[in-house]
Design an enzyme around this catalytic site. Structure first.
Site, mmCIF file in Angstrom:
data_model
loop_
_atom_site.group_PDB
_atom_site.id
_atom_site.type_symbol
_atom_site.label_atom_id
_atom_site.label_comp_id
_atom_site.label_asym_id
_atom_site.label_seq_id
_atom_site.Cartn_x
_atom_site.Cartn_y
_atom_site.Cartn_z
ATOM 1 N N THR A 21 0.810 -1.225 0.000
ATOM 2 C CA THR A 21 0.000 0.000 0.000
ATOM 3 C C THR A 21 0.839 1.269 0.000
ATOM 4 O OG1 THR A 21 -1.790 -1.130 1.134
ATOM 5 C CG2 THR A 21 -1.706 1.242 1.414
ATOM 6 N N ASP A 95 1.488 -6.731 -4.547
ATOM 7 C CA ASP A 95 0.594 -6.727 -3.396
ATOM 8 C C ASP A 95 1.067 -7.922 -2.570
ATOM 9 O OD1 ASP A 95 -2.654 -5.883 -2.724
ATOM 10 O OD2 ASP A 95 -1.748 -7.624 -1.739
ATOM 11 N N SER A 97 -0.206 -10.002 -0.761
ATOM 12 C CA SER A 97 -0.966 -11.259 -0.757
ATOM 13 C C SER A 97 -0.481 -12.186 -1.872
ATOM 14 C CB SER A 97 -2.470 -11.000 -0.852
ATOM 15 O OG SER A 97 -2.730 -9.949 -1.710
ATOM 16 N N ASP A 128 -0.254 -7.221 4.557
ATOM 17 C CA ASP A 128 -1.028 -8.455 4.695
ATOM 18 C C ASP A 128 -0.170 -9.663 5.062
ATOM 19 O OD1 ASP A 128 -3.338 -7.121 4.201
ATOM 20 O OD2 ASP A 128 -3.537 -7.742 2.099
HETATM 21 N N1 ASP Z 1 -2.910 -5.615 0.277
HETATM 22 C C1 ASP Z 1 -1.817 -4.778 0.715
HETATM 23 C C2 ASP Z 1 -0.567 -5.628 0.733
HETATM 24 O O1 ASP Z 1 -0.394 -6.390 1.641
HETATM 25 C C3 ASP Z 1 -2.101 -4.237 2.053
HETATM 26 C C4 ASP Z 1 -1.016 -3.338 2.592
HETATM 27 O O2 ASP Z 1 0.021 -3.136 2.025
HETATM 28 O O3 ASP Z 1 -1.231 -2.776 3.663
HETATM 29 O O4 ASP Z 1 0.224 -5.522 -0.158
#
Ligand code: ASP
Length: 469
Positions: A21, A95, A97, A128
């Protein structure tokens, strides 16, 4: 007083930007990662890049990447410091995930390749799976001698109100001012041991917790380092593996457990109730025992965030007597990545893996008071002193072999004092120890002349105190 390049010291930090993010901008379909946005944005913000310092900096570094430099800060002892850093950005930004084991290996390899050129490393990562990555790296980065900090943000840097500035600047300042030779996670003004954390909130800025171990650093008005808990190590190796987690729930069938423990599975983390308990059903315990007998390593950790697996209850003991190994108070992220790491080492036997699961390797679990961990063959091997000086001056990962008397004294005075520098000379106790022919503390601190203790040890011919891989 006019600024001069010689009046300040600087540390060089490599930022590995994997994504998350922190890099995102708001597009028509929500937040999306924007390549190079972060680096360009840091370059325009004075607190992240001071063009005047840039013009004063003498370019002695071996780093080849374009770099930025922070304004000066006043460190303890009145010494002025600035942090010079380069950003190595992944393409595409991920990302988290989507992070895979190969990405952990990529991060570890990038650190390894740049190990000699930088004093510390910051990894930007999505939240994440951040605690999986910080756990995995804590095992991959064996004998780490430099600070590694994983961080990211809940709100992107592109937003006016965000946690990206505090998290990134905090990580950079800690990496640039302190030698905390562990894989850590920094979030919301707190530096945690990386293999002790879990993500606890998807909307709070206080997104991580370390339920069973205190923070290594609290960043408030003052930066308070908990030196007594900071570990010291030094080298780097790789890994690869297979693993899974199975969470017990009331009514779980033996067929489910058997399917999970099918022959290709080498290891399983079993999330048990409370202090390591499971239903006392012979079909269930039988399925677990069968797998343990086949050589599957089953590690029991608690479904509770706080607390540890113990043999306090009969329901827990029956699991342990079936061959399940206690994972103590490890987080699920840590238990999984540790198991992967151990299973990827072909030199370890099944029983050595089982023994090492319950042995603290990187401070990832609290040793039960009554348990004396078995010594593994690999540990024994690593404790054999090897006395080679070759490569010490080139900055290879190295370990100064402690003089037993010196070590005892260091333990008695605690880690904080060992890392203190004498203000006039900027020499640490280790600099002095190396000059005098005995040793026992951090190996990467530099004195006012820019020399490490190993340099002095080599120059003075004290080969007996140096061990180099
Ligand atoms: N979906 C994002 C990730 O883990 C969430 C974040 O960065 O806070 O890459």
């Amino acid at each position: 007083m006019p600024k001069t390049a010689s009046a300040v010291s600087s540390m060089e930090v490599l930022i590995l930007n994997t994504g998350g993010t922190i890099n995102m901008i708001l597009g028509q379909r929500g937040y999306v990662p924007e390549p190079y946005f972060l680096t360009e944005s840091l370059r325009t913000q004075n607190r992240f890049h001071d063009p005047l310092e840039e013009s004063l900096f003498s370019h002695s570094s071996s780093a080849q990447l374009p770099s930025m430099i922070t304004p000066r800060s006043t460190a303890p002892g009145g010494i002025q410091k600035r942090v010079r850093y380069a950003v190595l950005e992944w393409d595409p930004l991920l990302d988290s995930s989507n992070i895979e084991i190969t990405d952990w290996i990529r991060i570890a390899t990038e650190i390894e390749l740049n190990y000699a050129a930088f004093d510390a490393f910051v990894i930007l990562h999505g939240t994440d799976t951040m605690s999986y990555t910080s756990s995995a790296l804590s095992f991959l980065l064996e004998d780490l001698g430099k600070t590694v900090i994983v961080t990211g943000a809940q709100i992107p840097l592109s937003q006016l109100r965000n946690d990206a500035v505090d998290n990134l600047l905090g990580a950079l300042v800690l990496a640039g001012h302190y030698i905390i030779p562990e894989c850590c996670l920094f979030f919301n003004h707190t530096l945690y041991r990386g293999n002790r954390v879990s993500k606890i909130s998807s909307y709070d800025l206080n997104a991580f917790a370390s339920p069973n171990f205190p923070p290594l650093v609290n960043v408030g008005i003052d930066i308070v380092v908990n030196w007594n808990d900071v570990m010291r190590q030094t080298s780097l190796r790789r890994f690869r593996s297979h693993k899974a987690t199975l969470r017990l729930f009331p009514g779980i069938t033996a067929a489910t457990v058997r399917a999970f423990l099918a022959p290709e599975t080498q290891g399983v983390v079993l999330e048990t109730y409370g202090a390591g308990n499971a239903p006392q059903r012979s079909d269930l315990v039988g399925a677990l025992k069968e797998a343990c007998d086949r050589g599957v390593v089953i590690v029991s950790i608690s479904q509770c965030a706080k607390g540890s697996v113990s043999d306090a209850y009969e329901t827990g003991r029956s699991l342990l007597s079936a061959g399940v190994v206690s994972g103590g108070d490890m987080t699920p992220e840590c238990a999984l990545t540790k198991l992967s790491y151990l299973l990827s080492k072909p030199e370890l036997s099944f029983s050595e893996v089982r023994a090492l699961v319950g042995t603290p390797l990187r401070g990832e679990l609290t040793r039960p008071v009554s348990v004396i961990p078995p010594r593994s063959a690999s540990q024994g091997h690593r404790q054999q002193p090897r006395e080679h000086l070759r490569g010490a001056l080139a900055g290879s990962p190295a370990l100064l072999r402690p003089d037993p008397r010196q070590t005892r004294r260091n333990i008695a005075i605690g880690g904080g004092l060992v890392n203190c520098v004498e203000p006039a000379s900027r020499r640490s106790p280790l600099h002095s120890a190396a000059l005098n022919g005995s040793a026992g503390a951090l190996v990467h601190l530099r004195d006012s002349l820019g020399h490490t203790p190993l340099y002095y040890a080599a120059r003075q011919g004290h080969e007996q105190v140096v061990e180099v891989w």
